[in-house]
Design a protein around this motif. Sequence first.
Motif, PDB file in Angstrom:
ATOM      1  N   GLY A  96       1.774  14.455  67.509  1.00  0.00           N
ATOM      2  CA  GLY A  96       2.539  14.195  66.302  1.00  0.00           C
ATOM      3  C   GLY A  96       3.379  15.401  65.949  1.00  0.00           C
ATOM      4  O   GLY A  96       3.971  16.015  66.841  1.00  0.00           O
ATOM      5  N   HIS A  97       3.392  15.758  64.673  1.00  0.00           N
ATOM      6  CA  HIS A  97       4.336  16.803  64.261  1.00  0.00           C
ATOM      7  C   HIS A  97       3.881  17.837  63.254  1.00  0.00           C
ATOM      8  O   HIS A  97       4.287  18.978  63.319  1.00  0.00           O
ATOM      9  CB  HIS A  97       5.636  16.158  63.786  1.00  0.00           C
ATOM     10  CG  HIS A  97       6.465  15.712  64.948  1.00  0.00           C
ATOM     11  ND1 HIS A  97       6.198  14.543  65.611  1.00  0.00           N
ATOM     12  CD2 HIS A  97       7.492  16.291  65.597  1.00  0.00           C
ATOM     13  CE1 HIS A  97       7.044  14.422  66.630  1.00  0.00           C
ATOM     14  NE2 HIS A  97       7.835  15.465  66.635  1.00  0.00           N
ATOM     15  N   GLU A  98       3.116  17.446  62.250  1.00  0.00           N
ATOM     16  CA  GLU A  98       2.822  18.445  61.218  1.00  0.00           C
ATOM     17  C   GLU A  98       1.682  19.354  61.686  1.00  0.00           C
ATOM     18  O   GLU A  98       0.667  18.857  62.177  1.00  0.00           O
ATOM     19  CB  GLU A  98       2.436  17.741  59.912  1.00  0.00           C
ATOM     20  CG  GLU A  98       3.594  16.923  59.363  1.00  0.00           C
ATOM     21  CD  GLU A  98       3.302  16.261  58.023  1.00  0.00           C
ATOM     22  OE1 GLU A  98       4.237  15.731  57.440  1.00  0.00           O
ATOM     23  OE2 GLU A  98       2.141  16.275  57.567  1.00  0.00           O
ATOM     24  N   CYS A 109       3.539  16.621  72.568  1.00  0.00           N
ATOM     25  CA  CYS A 109       4.789  16.558  71.815  1.00  0.00           C
ATOM     26  C   CYS A 109       4.948  17.772  70.893  1.00  0.00           C
ATOM     27  O   CYS A 109       4.575  18.870  71.259  1.00  0.00           O
ATOM     28  CB  CYS A 109       4.888  15.235  71.063  1.00  0.00           C
ATOM     29  SG  CYS A 109       5.383  13.910  72.185  1.00  0.00           S
ATOM     30  N   CYS A 110       5.493  17.571  69.694  1.00  0.00           N
ATOM     31  CA  CYS A 110       5.817  18.732  68.857  1.00  0.00           C
ATOM     32  C   CYS A 110       4.599  19.374  68.202  1.00  0.00           C
ATOM     33  O   CYS A 110       4.560  20.595  68.050  1.00  0.00           O
ATOM     34  CB  CYS A 110       6.839  18.348  67.811  1.00  0.00           C
ATOM     35  SG  CYS A 110       8.502  18.332  68.494  1.00  0.00           S
ATOM     36  N   SER A 111       3.600  18.575  67.817  1.00  0.00           N
ATOM     37  CA  SER A 111       2.362  19.185  67.300  1.00  0.00           C
ATOM     38  C   SER A 111       1.873  20.191  68.314  1.00  0.00           C
ATOM     39  O   SER A 111       1.501  21.323  67.988  1.00  0.00           O
ATOM     40  CB  SER A 111       1.260  18.134  67.159  1.00  0.00           C
ATOM     41  OG  SER A 111       1.452  17.372  66.025  1.00  0.00           O
ATOM     42  N   GLN A 134       5.467  10.645  63.574  1.00  0.00           N
ATOM     43  CA  GLN A 134       6.654  10.746  64.444  1.00  0.00           C
ATOM     44  C   GLN A 134       6.359  10.772  65.945  1.00  0.00           C
ATOM     45  O   GLN A 134       5.508  11.518  66.408  1.00  0.00           O
ATOM     46  CB  GLN A 134       7.481  12.002  64.095  1.00  0.00           C
ATOM     47  CG  GLN A 134       7.959  12.043  62.661  1.00  0.00           C
ATOM     48  CD  GLN A 134       8.506  13.394  62.265  1.00  0.00           C
ATOM     49  OE1 GLN A 134       8.901  14.179  63.103  1.00  0.00           O
ATOM     50  NE2 GLN A 134       8.542  13.651  60.971  1.00  0.00           N
ATOM     51  N   CYS A 135       7.160   9.970  66.658  1.00  0.00           N
ATOM     52  CA  CYS A 135       7.171   9.929  68.130  1.00  0.00           C
ATOM     53  C   CYS A 135       5.857   9.438  68.726  1.00  0.00           C
ATOM     54  O   CYS A 135       5.526   9.772  69.869  1.00  0.00           O
ATOM     55  CB  CYS A 135       7.561  11.288  68.714  1.00  0.00           C
ATOM     56  SG  CYS A 135       9.148  11.854  68.101  1.00  0.00           S
ATOM     57  N   ILE A 136       5.111   8.669  67.948  1.00  0.00           N
ATOM     58  CA  ILE A 136       3.860   8.123  68.450  1.00  0.00           C
ATOM     59  C   ILE A 136       4.132   6.668  68.832  1.00  0.00           C
ATOM     60  O   ILE A 136       4.372   5.823  67.967  1.00  0.00           O
ATOM     61  CB  ILE A 136       2.755   8.222  67.375  1.00  0.00           C
ATOM     62  CG1 ILE A 136       2.526   9.691  67.044  1.00  0.00           C
ATOM     63  CG2 ILE A 136       1.463   7.568  67.861  1.00  0.00           C
ATOM     64  CD1 ILE A 136       2.221   9.939  65.608  1.00  0.00           C
ATOM     65  N   GLY A 185      15.027  18.826  72.527  1.00  0.00           N
ATOM     66  CA  GLY A 185      14.920  17.385  72.359  1.00  0.00           C
ATOM     67  C   GLY A 185      13.962  16.682  73.306  1.00  0.00           C
ATOM     68  O   GLY A 185      13.230  17.288  74.077  1.00  0.00           O
ATOM     69  N   CYS A 186      14.055  15.380  73.209  1.00  0.00           N
ATOM     70  CA  CYS A 186      13.075  14.447  73.748  1.00  0.00           C
ATOM     71  C   CYS A 186      13.177  14.252  75.255  1.00  0.00           C
ATOM     72  O   CYS A 186      14.039  14.804  75.919  1.00  0.00           O
ATOM     73  CB  CYS A 186      13.338  13.089  73.101  1.00  0.00           C
ATOM     74  SG  CYS A 186      13.977  13.169  71.429  1.00  0.00           S
ATOM     75  N   THR A 187      12.305  13.359  75.731  1.00  0.00           N
ATOM     76  CA  THR A 187      12.484  12.736  77.034  1.00  0.00           C
ATOM     77  C   THR A 187      12.608  11.234  76.784  1.00  0.00           C
ATOM     78  O   THR A 187      12.172  10.740  75.742  1.00  0.00           O
ATOM     79  CB  THR A 187      11.314  13.057  77.979  1.00  0.00           C
ATOM     80  OG1 THR A 187      10.074  12.767  77.326  1.00  0.00           O
ATOM     81  CG2 THR A 187      11.322  14.527  78.374  1.00  0.00           C
ATOM     82  N   GLY A 219      10.832  21.752  71.282  1.00  0.00           N
ATOM     83  CA  GLY A 219      10.445  20.354  71.442  1.00  0.00           C
ATOM     84  C   GLY A 219       9.989  20.008  72.850  1.00  0.00           C
ATOM     85  O   GLY A 219       9.483  20.840  73.599  1.00  0.00           O
ATOM     86  N   CYS A 220      10.200  18.735  73.197  1.00  0.00           N
ATOM     87  CA  CYS A 220       9.718  18.241  74.487  1.00  0.00           C
ATOM     88  C   CYS A 220      10.449  18.894  75.648  1.00  0.00           C
ATOM     89  O   CYS A 220       9.907  18.994  76.750  1.00  0.00           O
ATOM     90  CB  CYS A 220       9.867  16.728  74.531  1.00  0.00           C
ATOM     91  SG  CYS A 220       8.672  15.925  73.431  1.00  0.00           S
ATOM     92  N   SER A 221      11.683  19.306  75.419  1.00  0.00           N
ATOM     93  CA  SER A 221      12.461  19.922  76.493  1.00  0.00           C
ATOM     94  C   SER A 221      11.767  21.147  77.076  1.00  0.00           C
ATOM     95  O   SER A 221      11.730  21.344  78.292  1.00  0.00           O
ATOM     96  CB  SER A 221      13.844  20.318  75.959  1.00  0.00           C
ATOM     97  OG  SER A 221      14.616  20.887  76.977  1.00  0.00           O
ATOM     98  N   SER A 251       8.467  23.769  68.065  1.00  0.00           N
ATOM     99  CA  SER A 251       8.688  22.335  67.886  1.00  0.00           C
ATOM    100  C   SER A 251      10.133  22.058  67.470  1.00  0.00           C
ATOM    101  O   SER A 251      10.942  22.972  67.362  1.00  0.00           O
ATOM    102  CB  SER A 251       7.749  21.841  66.796  1.00  0.00           C
ATOM    103  OG  SER A 251       8.120  22.456  65.578  1.00  0.00           O
ATOM    104  N   CYS A 252      10.431  20.782  67.202  1.00  0.00           N
ATOM    105  CA  CYS A 252      11.800  20.433  66.813  1.00  0.00           C
ATOM    106  C   CYS A 252      12.213  20.999  65.458  1.00  0.00           C
ATOM    107  O   CYS A 252      13.374  21.345  65.276  1.00  0.00           O
ATOM    108  CB  CYS A 252      11.990  18.929  66.837  1.00  0.00           C
ATOM    109  SG  CYS A 252      12.202  18.335  68.518  1.00  0.00           S
ATOM    110  N   VAL A 253      11.296  21.107  64.505  1.00  0.00           N
ATOM    111  CA  VAL A 253      11.714  21.736  63.238  1.00  0.00           C
ATOM    112  C   VAL A 253      12.041  23.209  63.483  1.00  0.00           C
ATOM    113  O   VAL A 253      12.799  23.825  62.732  1.00  0.00           O
ATOM    114  CB  VAL A 253      10.684  21.605  62.083  1.00  0.00           C
ATOM    115  CG1 VAL A 253      10.538  20.176  61.619  1.00  0.00           C
ATOM    116  CG2 VAL A 253       9.356  22.230  62.417  1.00  0.00           C
TER     117      VAL A 253
END
Length: 650
Positions: free
Chosen positions: A267-269, A303-305, A341-343, A452-454, A482-484, A523-525
């Motif tokens: 996730g993200h946070e 992911c970003c978490s 996010q992104c799940i 960014g993502c994949t 991020g994922c990159s 992460s992305c943030v």
Amino acid sequence: MAEEKPKKVLNYRDLSICESTITMLQKMADDGVENAFTRAADMKACPIGADSACCKHCFMGPCRLNSKDPYSKVGVCGATIDTIAARNFARMVASGASAHTDHGMGILDAFRGIVTGKIQDFKIKDEEKLRSVAESIDIETAGRDSMEIAKELYTALEGTYTQVEGEIPFAKRVPAKTLELWRKYDLVPRGAMREIMEIMHRTHMGVDQDYENIVRQCSRTALSDGWGGSMVATELSDIMFGTPKPLVAGVNMGTLKEDMVNICVHGHEPLLFESMIDSANDLANIDKAIAAGAKGINLVGMCCSGAEVLARHGIPHAGNFMSTETVVATGAVDAMAVDVQCIMQALGTVAKCYGTRFFTTNRRARIDGAIHIEYDDHHGRQCTDQVVDMAIERFKNRPAKVTIPSRVDMGIHGFSHEYVNYMLGGTFRGSYVPLNDNIINGRIRGVAGVVGCTNPRVKHDYVHVELVKELIKNNVLVVQTGCSQISLAKAGLMKPDAAVLAGEGLQEVCETVGMPPVLSLGSCVDNSRILIACAEMVKMGGLGNSISDLPVAGCAPEYMSEKAISIGQYFVASGVYTVFGVTFPSVQGTKFHKHLFEDLEEMGLGKWGFAIDPYDIAHLMISHIDKKRMALGIMGERERKLFSMEDRRA
Ligand code: BF8
Ligand code: SF4
């Protein structure tokens, strides 16, 4: 009865360059379990939607225009292709900016809990960062106690969201000339809530029907993300959990351990993850795991978490977005806890197939079939201890066969903009001067953010990796989030010896400093760290007066999320040329498309670019960097030779 269409036969090597993912895709096929790769192959992307040539903003529609002949038709209300595409784009920005700013607000909530004394589990860990962030927005720190500063900082940063008028606090960090331009075009954001609300209003049927005016609101809203919500998320997370410093850590599916209780956080946070770290390190919990026959508890990120705690604490990372289902297919994940996010919703199904306990933990995000245990900042451990218990239970009765691809890629992670400062400048003269000097003398041609993502619509990890290799070969220093960065970590580019893949000049700098040619920031943030680095480069001097003067470029070559659109727009509005891959939501040849891809640059901002092939993307970015070098008068003979077309052809 209609005959069932035979499913396409897939060659997994065409879908990904990640060996672990390929192995697991084969396993999923053997097990008869679907995943996003197979679903993408079975579902052709809607061509009208891909071009953003449809509108469903009211019920006289939905209206579909013809992207081959975009001005041949208008919607029932008369909306043109430019209005329709601009409104769609604006809603993507609004959604992406909401995700980041709401994440930032979650962090702000935790920070409020600390300053009011209501939260005991978290504290101010990095006082130095607290002071420097406070000073950056003119809060007096000399002779003041940390808690006093933190209270004032909290009150000021709340404005990032709620301010109904005036400029958001971190506008103070924007280089003067860039800020002046924003003021000229009325782009300086007020609070994010206001900007996002205004975008939703303006894109309602029958409101803003001028694509240029809509794009202005896109910029303002995106800036309230980049210099607002995302930056608050990064800075307060650093203050509460520590500012990242480079450390060695492992990435890939081999970070899962067959003989341990594996818990994956996705996730993200960072709040859930920080609490999970405490739970996994609690001796009582470890004893329970050992009593169940395990060697201990193994915590991995996704992911970003995952990217955030990889940078901050060196927690191993199992895989990026397109590996989230395949990681579960190892059968080794005893529990997966997710927040926001992104799940992929399909994770619930995949988890069920492989007996993984799947938990949602955030009140904002529930998934049908998941076990919901709500995480609460005030007693986070109540949630994460329960997840640990249930993971141990599952370990005892692991139903599925466990297959773990053994590969782990070690690399250096956790470069914050503060550390780049220190690393290049040394303890006594920590500054961006050496970076600027190396750019001016041409050893470093420029800096690229690849983020960014994949996305299953392009070959997983491939575009990221080939693009970055081409950039460093051409002496462009790459920073990543991020994922990159997980793609590049798996390709071994986060090791200092990857410098051999860099051009002569960049290689020399990397060897002197002992850094890899690709720096992983989080992460992305944490793209906000790239904004701050750009601002610092401008302030140090020698590379122009505004961010748009810098020889820098950005890219999200495999993006899939609306957050990426918001990020792209805030980089563009900040002055950065930003190239996206996969697909772009506009019709070439329309006024709206030209506005994003050309006019914004003429206004003094950055602009958008698009290409799918990694080498095409790299050379769009390099040409832009060279254009900026030329304008700065730092395009020496040496580079001219190094970067000639002849060399490229060779
Ligand atoms: O914010 S890079 S797939 S995980 S959206 Fe999502 Fe994209 Fe990964 Fe994080 Ni960012
Ligand atoms: Fe069609 Fe206009 Fe309604 Fe959009 S707002 S669906 S273009 S009528």
